[in-house]
Design an enzyme around this catalytic site. Structure first.
Site, short mmCIF file in Angstrom:
data_model
loop_
_atom_site.label_atom_id
_atom_site.label_comp_id
_atom_site.label_asym_id
_atom_site.label_seq_id
_atom_site.Cartn_x
_atom_site.Cartn_y
_atom_site.Cartn_z
N CYS A 1 0.85 -1.19 0.00
CA CYS A 1 0.00 0.00 0.00
C CYS A 1 0.89 1.25 0.00
O CYS A 1 1.86 1.34 0.73
CB CYS A 1 -0.94 0.09 1.18
N ARG B 1 4.14 -0.19 -4.71
CA ARG B 1 3.87 -0.73 -3.37
C ARG B 1 2.58 -1.56 -3.32
O ARG B 1 2.34 -2.28 -2.36
CB ARG B 1 3.77 0.40 -2.35
N TRP C 1 -2.56 -2.81 -1.75
CA TRP C 1 -2.27 -4.24 -1.86
C TRP C 1 -3.22 -4.90 -0.87
O TRP C 1 -3.08 -4.72 0.33
CB TRP C 1 -0.81 -4.51 -1.49
N ASN D 1 -2.36 1.69 5.65
CA ASN D 1 -1.45 0.62 5.26
C ASN D 1 -1.22 -0.24 6.50
O ASN D 1 -0.96 0.31 7.56
CB ASN D 1 -0.12 1.23 4.79
N GLY D 2 -1.32 -1.55 6.38
CA GLY D 2 -1.10 -2.43 7.52
C GLY D 2 -2.34 -3.24 7.83
O GLY D 2 -3.23 -3.37 7.00
N GLU E 1 18.22 -17.48 -6.32
CA GLU E 1 17.83 -16.12 -6.71
C GLU E 1 17.36 -16.10 -8.17
O GLU E 1 16.37 -15.44 -8.50
CB GLU E 1 19.03 -15.17 -6.49
N LYS F 1 13.59 -14.92 -9.27
CA LYS F 1 13.33 -13.86 -10.25
C LYS F 1 12.38 -14.38 -11.33
O LYS F 1 11.47 -13.68 -11.77
CB LYS F 1 14.63 -13.38 -10.92
N GLU G 1 8.72 -14.84 -9.98
CA GLU G 1 7.94 -13.63 -9.72
C GLU G 1 7.66 -12.83 -10.98
O GLU G 1 6.64 -12.15 -11.05
CB GLU G 1 8.59 -12.75 -8.64
N HIS H 1 19.47 -36.72 -5.18
CA HIS H 1 18.71 -37.21 -4.03
C HIS H 1 17.21 -37.01 -4.23
O HIS H 1 16.44 -37.03 -3.27
CB HIS H 1 19.18 -36.53 -2.75
N LYS I 1 6.08 -4.27 -3.46
CA LYS I 1 7.51 -4.09 -3.22
C LYS I 1 7.88 -4.26 -1.76
O LYS I 1 8.91 -4.82 -1.43
CB LYS I 1 7.90 -2.69 -3.72
C1 F6R Z 1 12.29 -10.35 -4.82
C2 F6R Z 1 12.05 -9.33 -3.81
C3 F6R Z 1 11.62 -9.77 -2.45
C4 F6R Z 1 12.34 -8.93 -1.38
C5 F6R Z 1 11.81 -9.30 0.01
C6 F6R Z 1 12.54 -8.54 1.11
O1 F6R Z 1 12.71 -9.80 -6.02
O2 F6R Z 1 12.17 -8.16 -4.07
O3 F6R Z 1 11.84 -11.12 -2.27
O4 F6R Z 1 13.71 -9.18 -1.47
O5 F6R Z 1 10.44 -9.00 0.08
O6 F6R Z 1 12.38 -7.17 0.96
P1 F6R Z 1 13.32 -6.16 1.73
O7 F6R Z 1 14.71 -6.33 1.21
O8 F6R Z 1 12.76 -4.81 1.42
O9 F6R Z 1 13.24 -6.51 3.19
#
Ligand code: F6R
Length: 615
Positions: free
Chosen positions: A2, A27, A75, A101-102, A484, A488, A491, A507, A610
């Protein structure tokens, strides 16, 4: 999670708020809404879906212009992403508007109380109760800030709230508990937002708010108080980046821009942290050297991509300091009763500095007496505020939901912390530290070279657009890189993507290999630890024998992999521990291009936001 904007001043509040929401859309993008004070009343609009839907609605039915307003991009948590559940929410008389937000955890009983007193609540959200409670309190005290303080004292959970009342037309009030809210101070105007990006086009003068604070914005000033009405906890600061950093700058997506910014982000994160003699000067790590010498265990807590940075940090910390290091998903950490004491150093890694799981983990660690060092990209955010010390990554604002440049800078910061621990504890000689520092200084150029050679990776990604599954393998620090790469791809491309430790494959997961399934393999340097290299070359042969299409990321000059690579992606030679800094970059480009080829929204993938400010 949000985005919130509030404005009071002489500009059109609607324009300022809409422009702010545009910058905060990363966000949350389930719905958006605005409310402005005009003509003695409140006017508003809200729409499910992306901000563009709200923009269209405002063109069809324009609002009256006024200088006070609030806005929200959502969100969804409580209630689906519908017009009715979109914020702002109003009281029954339509005099109060609030955005949130929250999560308000006790909203069900507050809602029941309100219903008993005759209030009619029309949405499924937890937020709406706040509008009604504010209206009740305001009718008794005629002061929105006081009404907010009284209401906040009754709320449980984590929240940022921003509200306006038609009877106080030149006032915007905000409140925060465990959720982000920053103030922007301009000439005769003031702003509230979840993130400075919302007002950076107007002012770089900001105020960070402590925990449980209420802020009242008027054109001529800002007043901060605690929920109890006591003196405020706030700190003014200057935002050290400008509006261009929050814009796409000619790129189609923020993600592409942020991938391209990585050489600079890496170099900036090293800047000022190495003295002319090549020793580390991490003065900002305010934990005294004596306390660092006493550390018996390091625990890294983080989520998602930041967690992967932590997994890589473990290899460096243990190798350079010989201190045991555990890496834990922040969301699991406090629930397993971890063993912590004053000799534990907890490193909390977070780009946003607002991730609730990480925040709760660090609070738990501090309660147990551990020292917490934050590795964070967002100045003044909650995680560094609540830590004993912070090492900022200097990536600049990261807007794309998928983290890229933040990851590389988190790695650099973690390497610096590991070396610093080695320096103060004497487990690394000065010349050894200087050698690693020189290698780190070369990384920016190496990442630049990787970026220059990405066209075949993009082509390959496009050719795989109709696949359902991509697997990723790595060993040693290549294993978190594989994780990682898979994250990527999940998502962004919404594909089944999984990362495995290459040795673990036989395994169980090797059963997933079938004809032509693409498998990306991150190959460690053949120099030095060649056992590792030889083993992964065998793993590549094993999967290829079973029909896999192998996509091999290997350093320049590694000829041993050539016969087994259906596609070969070269990266510059680096010491093994630093290889993630170059090997991750092609995987970012790969995921971004595959997402584009599949017609997905690169910067705003479905279901994500985000900054995850709920547990
Ligand atoms: C993936 C991504 C998320 C963040 C995770 C932690 O591309 O962006 O997995 O890495 O939500 O976010 P922060 O670093 O803001 O605590």
């Amino acid at each position: 999670m949000c985005g919130i904007v509030g404005y009071v001043g002489s500009q059109s509040a609607l324009d300022v708020v809409m422009a702010g929401l545009k910058r905060l859309e990363y966000r949350g993008y389930d719905s958006a809404g605005v409310a402005v004070l005009a003509d003695g009343g409140l006017a508003g609009a809200k729409k499910a879906g992306k901000l563009v839907n709200l923009e269209k609605a405002l063109v069809e039915r324009p609002l009256l212009a006024g200088g006070t307003g609030i806005g929200h991009t959502r969100w969804a948590t409580h209630g689906g992403p519908t017009d009715g559940n979109a914020h702002p929410h109003l009281d029954n008389a339509g005099r109060v508007a609030v955005v949130h937000n929250g999560i308000i955890e006790n909203f069900a009983c507050l809602r029941a109380e309100l219903a008993e007193r005759g209030h009619e609540l029309v949405s499924e959200t937890d937020t709406e109760v706040v509008a009604h409670l504010l209206a009740e309190e305001f009718s008794a005290c005629a002061d929105l800030a006081e009404a907010m303080r009284l209401v906040c004292r009754r709320l449980e959970g984590a929240f940022t709230l921003v509200a306006v009342h038609a009877d106080e037309p030149d006032v915007v009030v905000g409140a925060r508990r465990n959720s982000p809210l920053v103030v922007g101070v301009g000439e005769g105007e003031a702003f509230l937002a979840s993130d400075v990006a919302a007002f950076i086009a107007h002012t770089r003068s900001a105020i960070e708010l402590g925990q449980d604070q209420v802020v009242e914005l008027r054109r001529d000033g800002v007043t901060v108080t605690g929920f109890d009405g006591g003196p405020g906890d706030a700190r003014s600061y200057h935002v050290d980046w400008d509006v261009s950093a929050a814009e796409k700058g000619g790129y189609d997506y923020f993600m592409l821009k942020e991938i391209a910014e990585q050489p600079k982000a890496v170099a900036d994160t090293l800047l000022g942290r190495i003295d002319p003699a090549g020793s580390l000067t991490l003065d900002e790590v305010r934990i005294p050297a004596a306390a660092l010498r006493e550390v018996e265990k390091v625990v890294v807590v983080a989520c998602g991509t930041a967690f992967h940075a932590g997994l890589i940090a473990k290899y460096a910390i243990e190798h350079w300091t010989r201190v045991p290091c555990e890496v834990e998903l922040a969301s699991e950490f406090r629930y397993r009763d971890p063993i912590l004491d004053a000799r534990t150093l907890v490193i909390a890694i977070s780009q946003s500095g607002e991730t609730m799981d990480t925040l709760m983990a660090l609070r738990h660690a501090r309660e147990q007496g551990a020292k917490v060092l934050a590795v964070c990209n967002t100045n003044g955010s909650t995680i560094p505020r609540e830590s004993d010390a912070v090492l900022y990554t200097h990536a600049g604002p990261e807007v794309a939901v998928a983290s890229t440049k933040a990851f590389l800078t988190q790695l650099v910061a973690c390497y610096l912390v590991a070396l610093y621990l080695g320096q103060v504890r004497g487990t690394k000689w000065g010349d050894e530290i200087r050698a690693v520092v020189r290698d780190l200084a070369d990384i920016s150029g190496a990442v630049e070279r990787v970026l220059e050679t990405m066209e075949p990776v993009r082509e390959l990604a496009r050719s795989l657009a109709d696949k359902n599954t991509v697997l990723f393998l790595g060993r040693h620090v290549g294993y978190p890189v594989a994780l990682e790469g898979a994250l990527k791809l999940k998502e962004l491309a919404y594909m089944h993507a999984e990362g495995f430790a290459a040795g673990e494959l036989k395994h169980g997961p090797i059963a997933l290999i079938e004809q032509d399934v693409p498998v990306v393999v991150v190959v460690p340097s053949p120099r030095g630890r060649s056992v590792l290299h030889d083993k992964i070359v065998s793993n590549i042969q094993e999967i290829r024998a079973r029909g896999a299409r192998t996509i091999v990321i290997a350093e320049e000059g590694d000829e041993a992999v050539v016969p087994y690579a259906d596609h070969l992606i070269r990266v510059p030679a680096t010491p093994t521990l630093l290889q993630p800094l170059v090997a991750t970059v092609p995987l970012q480009v790969f995921a971004c291009e595959l997402a584009t080829a599949r017609g997905n929204e690169v910067d705003q993938p479905r279901n994500l936001a985000k900054s995850v400010t709920v547990e």
